[in-house]
Scaffold this active site. Structure first.
Site, short mmCIF file in Angstrom:
data_model
loop_
_atom_site.label_atom_id
_atom_site.label_comp_id
_atom_site.label_asym_id
_atom_site.label_seq_id
_atom_site.Cartn_x
_atom_site.Cartn_y
_atom_site.Cartn_z
N ASP A 48 0.85 -1.19 0.00
CA ASP A 48 0.00 0.00 0.00
C ASP A 48 0.89 1.24 0.00
O ASP A 48 1.62 1.50 0.95
CB ASP A 48 -0.90 -0.01 1.24
N CYS A 88 -6.46 3.69 -3.09
CA CYS A 88 -6.52 2.31 -2.60
C CYS A 88 -7.70 1.51 -3.15
O CYS A 88 -7.52 0.49 -3.83
CB CYS A 88 -6.59 2.31 -1.07
N HIS A 138 -10.54 -3.49 1.95
CA HIS A 138 -10.85 -2.11 1.57
C HIS A 138 -11.72 -1.97 0.32
O HIS A 138 -11.62 -0.99 -0.41
CB HIS A 138 -9.55 -1.29 1.40
N ASP A 295 -0.83 -0.47 -4.81
CA ASP A 295 -2.06 0.15 -5.29
C ASP A 295 -1.83 1.55 -5.85
O ASP A 295 -2.59 2.05 -6.67
CB ASP A 295 -3.13 0.18 -4.19
#
Length: 487
Positions: A48, A88, A138, A295
């Protein structure tokens, strides 16, 4: 039988034989997995906010990432890969569906991907794979620490040790398969999640079915100062070499933050080493496709900004390593093609000899990697539908944009017209905006025309973000951000 009948039957049989012979000769030769070769496993390692520039194999002078360097040496390295919408949730939705954000409706954080989507794990399940997900999800939109029950909200993943989203890496919760009681990772969650992934991989070494596992780490996303002390002690802020596009007035803050950022990166690099070593020990590496990516990136002071969403390279460019078993006949090495988020799924499906379903929009890069198609990857689209959060409109002057990234240029327009034009070969830190300059008028016109054509082909009218919020029924606060809650 009459002689004429016998002659007719003989001629008919002979013609049929010739047709079969010609048909066999004209069939394209394909690689078929032999009895000694299982269908390949797939391990997706997703970080991330790791920008493409921040590894030693990419040339960053501040950090040493030996395990990623080793992986890069045996992988296809899409060195120009981008996150088409560098946020994200939109990236994750495009990865899992192979669709662009305006198709699957996920263009902001903390919204839910359609539970009826044709998604990665559902496709692999149908093809006989065991599927698992560990880490940060997420794409559920029901609260960042809410239990996500088995079923379509998990998009087909069978094994489950995950949470929706947290950035408390030293005390983060997760849910284990069917148990709605939250558990807490024991320590730095990147380490604990890696141990869980290794346990999952080990459980599959004597199983006939291949596996698809997605390991989704929350690091190196901020907070930057939360890696284990061992790793933080490796970096002195005063020694950090900043990118030239970091303004001097924020240099002290950036050096401190980037030292913590690299601490997270070295920690996850060690975890990549553990995963590779485990695959080797189990004789699984030679039959496992590994995708290592992120991401989106992190500006970390470049252009005077932080985090993501914006169209600059530190935000948009992501690492994209694809380790491919040797028997598939694809050589490792650097590739120039600009692979985008939605292209990952169709490429993986093709490598695994699984049919690519119709709803998928991404490009299958397997022929390109085989050297059979050099027409793809010349350019791609980057998008911001609705700026929010750290780049919201009222306070941070966020703006909707559409951009065209080619092997040499980045061209971006907002709702008011042309905004950015960079020659990335001559100006790799994007410090000289060429937009609307007379000497580049012909180039700008050509890039604008190509961008317009691609948007039209994608059905993207490039309207204000509020249009798409209304279309998809997304509610936002006064900053244009989807409100989220823990539970």
């Amino acid at each position: 039988m009459k002689k004429s009948q016998h002659s007719y039957m003989f001629k008919t049989a002979y013609i049929l034989f010739l047709l079969v012979l010609v048909s066999c000769k004209s069939t394209t030769k394909k690689h078929h997995i032999t009895s000694d070769e299982k269908q390949p496993n797939v391990l997706i390692i997703l970080t991330d906010q790791l920008r493409a520039q921040s590894t030693s194999y990419a040339g960053d002078p501040n950090v040493n990432t030996p395990h990623l360097d080793n992986l890069e040496a045996i992988s296809v390295n899409f060195k120009n890969a981008v996150s088409g919408m560098p946020v994200c949730t939109p990236f994750k939705a495009s990865l899992i569906t192979g669709q662009r954000p305006l198709t699957n409706g996920v263009f902001m954080n903390d919204v839910q991907l359609d539970t009826n989507a044709v998604s990665m794990a559902k496709i692999y399940n149908k093809a006989g794979y065991d599927t698992g997900f560990i880490g940060k999800w997420h794409i559920d939109g029901h609260g960042r620490e809410s239990f996500i029950p088995p079923g379509n909200r998990r998009q087909g993943f069978q094994f489950w040790m995950a949470n929706e989203c947290t950035h408390n890496y030293n005390s983060s919760i997760y849910y284990d398969n069917n148990d709605p009681t939250p558990k807490t990772w024991n320590g730095y969650d990147t380490f604990e999640q890696t141990d869980a992934a290794i346990d999952y991989i080990n459980s599959k070494k004597n199983v006939n079915n291949p596996f698809l596992l997605m390991l989704s780490w929350g690091t190196p996303h901020n907070p930057y100062d939360s890696a284990p002390k061992k790793y933080r002690d490796m970096f002195n802020p005063d020694d950090m070499e900043l990118r030239p596009n970091v303004p001097e007035n924020i240099a002290t803050k950036v050096r401190k933050d980037i030292a913590g950022y690299y601490a997270h990166i070295v920690a996850l690099d060690d975890m990549v080493g553990e995963l590779i070593q485990d695959l080797k020990s189990n004789n699984q590496l030679d039959n496992t496709i590994i995708v290592f990516t992120s991401d989106h990136g992190d500006l970390l002071g470049s252009q005077g900004a932080y985090r993501k969403q914006q169209p600059f390279d530190e935000s948009v460019r992501v690492p994209m390593l694809v380790h491919i078993p040797k028997y598939l006949g694809i050589k490792p090495g650097k590739r120039e093609a600009i692979l985008n988020s939605e292209d990952i799924l169709p490429t993986l499906l093709s490598l695994c000899q699984i049919n690519i379903p119709e709803p998928i929009e991404g490009i299958n890069y397997k022929p390109y990697m085989e050297g059979k198609d050099d027409t793809v990857g010349k350019e791609t689209i980057i998008t911001c539908v609705q700026p929010f959060g750290e780049w919201n409109k009222p306070k941070r002057q966020g703006r909707e944009y559409r951009g065209l990234v080619t092997e040499k240029y980045t061209y971006v327009k907002d709702l008011n017209g042309p905004w950015l034009l960079f020659n990335n070969e001559e100006d790799p830190h994007q410090m000289n905006n060429l937009v609307n300059k007379t000497d580049y008028a012909v180039l700008q016109s050509d890039l604008d025309s190509r961008l317009t054509q691609r948007l039209k082909a994608n059905g993207d009218q490039f309207l204000p973000g509020t249009h798409y919020l209304d279309k998809w029924g997304i509610k936002v606060d006064h900053l244009g951000t989807v409100p989220y809650k823990k539970h």
